[in-house]
Enzyme design. Structure first.
Site, mmCIF file in Angstrom:
data_model
loop_
_atom_site.group_PDB
_atom_site.id
_atom_site.type_symbol
_atom_site.label_atom_id
_atom_site.label_comp_id
_atom_site.label_asym_id
_atom_site.label_seq_id
_atom_site.Cartn_x
_atom_site.Cartn_y
_atom_site.Cartn_z
ATOM 1 N N ASP A 179 0.792 -1.234 -0.083
ATOM 2 C CA ASP A 179 -0.052 0.082 0.046
ATOM 3 C C ASP A 179 0.723 1.332 0.020
ATOM 4 O O ASP A 179 0.377 2.181 0.663
ATOM 5 C CB ASP A 179 -0.912 -0.096 1.247
ATOM 6 C CG ASP A 179 -2.236 0.913 1.026
ATOM 7 O OD1 ASP A 179 -2.621 1.291 -0.166
ATOM 8 O OD2 ASP A 179 -2.544 1.297 2.084
ATOM 9 N N CYS A 232 -21.475 -11.592 -5.515
ATOM 10 C CA CYS A 232 -22.410 -10.641 -4.537
ATOM 11 C C CYS A 232 -23.708 -10.962 -4.614
ATOM 12 O O CYS A 232 -24.550 -10.766 -3.905
ATOM 13 C CB CYS A 232 -21.935 -9.396 -4.929
ATOM 14 S SG CYS A 232 -20.204 -8.724 -4.302
ATOM 15 N N CYS A 280 -23.975 -3.405 1.374
ATOM 16 C CA CYS A 280 -23.080 -2.516 1.404
ATOM 17 C C CYS A 280 -23.669 -1.115 1.011
ATOM 18 O O CYS A 280 -23.008 0.042 1.150
ATOM 19 C CB CYS A 280 -21.755 -2.860 1.001
ATOM 20 S SG CYS A 280 -21.757 -3.372 -0.912
ATOM 21 N N CYS A 315 -24.558 2.921 3.145
ATOM 22 C CA CYS A 315 -23.769 4.001 3.086
ATOM 23 C C CYS A 315 -24.509 5.097 3.623
ATOM 24 O O CYS A 315 -25.448 5.587 2.936
ATOM 25 C CB CYS A 315 -22.876 4.131 1.744
ATOM 26 S SG CYS A 315 -22.049 5.443 1.757
ATOM 27 N N CYS A 324 -17.170 9.494 0.335
ATOM 28 C CA CYS A 324 -16.888 8.407 1.197
ATOM 29 C C CYS A 324 -16.439 8.942 2.702
ATOM 30 O O CYS A 324 -15.481 9.823 2.667
ATOM 31 C CB CYS A 324 -15.777 7.480 0.481
ATOM 32 S SG CYS A 324 -15.501 6.308 1.510
ATOM 33 N N CYS A 352 -14.335 4.555 8.328
ATOM 34 C CA CYS A 352 -15.751 4.199 8.244
ATOM 35 C C CYS A 352 -15.847 2.705 7.806
ATOM 36 O O CYS A 352 -15.205 2.408 7.052
ATOM 37 C CB CYS A 352 -16.592 4.947 7.126
ATOM 38 S SG CYS A 352 -18.292 4.467 7.284
ATOM 39 N N CYS A 378 -19.830 -0.274 5.195
ATOM 40 C CA CYS A 378 -19.846 -1.155 4.003
ATOM 41 C C CYS A 378 -19.259 -2.637 4.242
ATOM 42 O O CYS A 378 -19.569 -3.596 3.845
ATOM 43 C CB CYS A 378 -19.703 -0.404 2.725
ATOM 44 S SG CYS A 378 -17.891 0.041 2.586
#
Length: 347
Positions: free
Chosen positions: A134, A188, A194, A198, A214, A241, A244
Site C-alpha cells: 500500500d 455478490c 453495502c 452507506c 466516502c 468508516c 460497508c
C-alpha cells in the site's frame, strides 16, 4: 520445480501468518487503464492527487518492474471480535476504523512479506523480489482478484468466501516464473447491503465508488473543511468508516485476526469525544504512536472530533468544543463553531 516451489511457498506463507495466498501474472489486469482513467476523469479521487501520478505504473503492473514474471498476492485477516456498528450508537464516543485501532498494518504486513520473500530467495538465490504494502503505485485489489484471493465487491473492496472482507493485502513481485492461479469469480449476487448502508451515498452504482462522498476519504484524506451538507452524515466516525465492510454477509465465515497486534487497542475502541477534543499535538502523537491514525496529524483528527461532537446531540460537550473555536487551524475552528451552533440548536 515450479509446482513444488509454489506448494512449499504456499505452506510457508500460511505458517508465517498469512491467511491466503495466490499468484498471477503482472499482465493479468488489462482492464486497469480504462477503469482508472474513468475514475480519474470523473474526478472521483477528490484531493488524492497521487492517484493521478505515475498512472502508467498504477494501471499497468507489468510496467512497474518489467523483469517481474509473477506477482504473489497475500492476504492477512484483521477481522474484529466485535461489531463496529455498535459504536455508532454511542454518540459521546468516537468510532475509529477497525484497521487503524492496532499496530500500523504497513509495518506488520511488510515484515511478514519480507520474511516470506527471504525464504523464497533462499530457495532460488539467482532470482529477485520486490515487496509492496500500500505504499507504491500497485493496484492490489485487482491483482488479488486476478490471483484468486477474492473479488471486488459492490463496495469496491476485496472480499472472500473464506475471509469475508476484513483483510490486508501485500504483494511480492518476483522474477520467478510461478504458475498462476485462476482468477476469482464474483459472488455478490443480488445483495445490496453495502450500498444501502452507506450514510453518504458514496456509491454511484454497484462496483463504483465516488471517494469525494466516502466517509473514509473525508475523515482521512480530505484537507480543510468538509462540506456542511455531508457533516451530519459523519455521525461519530472520527477516522475512517466500516459500515460497508461490517454489513457484508460473507463475514459470517471469517475468523478473528490471528495477530494480536492488528486487534483494536482498548483505549481506541470507542474513545471519549470529550477527552479527544483536548488533544494537543504532543498528546495526539503519544496516543496514536504506531497507529495509522498518526499520519493525518492532530489538526485533521480534532476537526473530525469536532464534527462528531456536533452530531452527538449532547449539550454537555459544548464547553469541550467551544475551546476549539479559536484553534490556530482554520478547519478545526470552523468545525468547532459549526458544532457549537448545531448543539445550541439541539439544546
Amino acid at each position: 520445480m515450479s509446482h513444488d516451489l509454489k506448494a512449499a511457498l504456499t505452506s510457508f506463507a500460511l505458517e508465517a501468518g498469512f491467511s491466503s495466498i495466490g499468484i498471477c501474472r503482472p499482465s493479468a489486469v488489462p482492464h486497469l487503464p480504462q477503469r482508472l482513467g474513468a475514475f480519474l476523469d470523473a474526478g472521483r479521487h477528490g484531493q488524492m492527487d497521487w492517484m493521478a501520478e505515475r498512472t502508467q505504473w498504477r494501471s499497468d503492473p507489468a510496467a512497474l518492474w518489467p523483469d517481474a514474471r509473477s506477482v504473489i498476492m497475500l492476504a492477512e485477516s484483521y477481522t474484529p471480535d466485535y461489531d463496529p456498528l455498535d459504536i455508532l450508537n454511542m454518540p459521546d464516543r468516537g468510532a475509529i476504523s477497525v484497521y487503524a485501532g492496532g499496530r500500523d498494518y504497513h509495518d506488520v504486513v511488510k515484515k511478514r512479506l519480507k520474511r516470506v520473500g527471504r525464504w523464497l530467495l533462499d530457495q532460488v538465490p539467482a532470482e529477485q523480489i520486490k515487496v509492496f504494502v500500500d505504499t507504491a503505485p500497485v493496484m492490489e485489489k485487482p491483482l488479488a482478484e486476478a490471483a484468486g484471493l477474492g473479488w471486488q465487491g459492490k463496495h469496491t473492496n476485496l472480499l472472500s468466501r473464506d475471509l469475508g472482507n476484513w483483510f490486508f493485502l501485500g504483494a511480492i513481485f518476483t522474477t520467478i516464473d510461478l504458475s498462476p492461479d485462476a482468477p476469482a469469480e464474483e459472488h455478490c449476487g443480488s445483495c445490496r447491503a453495502c450500498l444501502d448502508i452507506c450514510p453518504t451515498n458514496a456509491f454511484p452504482a454497484p462496483f463504483q465508488l465516488d471517494a469525494r462522498r466516502c466517509i473514509s476519504y473525508l475523515t482521512i484524506e480530505h484537507r480543510g473543511p468538509v462540506d456542511e451538507d455531508l457533516r451530519p452524515a459523519l455521525g461519530n466516525r472520527i477516522y475512517g468508516c466500516d459500515d460497508c465492510l461490517a454489513v457484508c454477509p460473507w463475514n459470517k465465515f471469517a475468523s478473528t485476526a490471528r495477530d494480536h497486534r492488528l486487534s483494536m487497542r482498548p483505549e481506541l475502541k470507542a474513545p471519549s469525544l470529550k477527552a479527544l477534543a483536548d488533544l494537543t499535538d504532543a498528546a495526539f502523537r503519544a496516543l496514536f504512536s504506531g497507529s495509522p491514525v498518526k499520519r493525518i496529524g492532530r489538526d485533521r483528527f480534532v476537526r473530525n472530533v469536532a464534527y462528531a461532537i456536533g452530531n452527538s446531540g449532547d449539550v454537555a460537550l459544548i464547553p469541550s468544543v467551544r475551546n476549539l473555536t479559536e484553534d490556530p487551524d482554520p478547519a478545526v475552528a470552523d468545525a468547532a463553531r459549526w458544532a457549537v451552533a448545531r448543539l445550541g440548536t439541539a439544546g
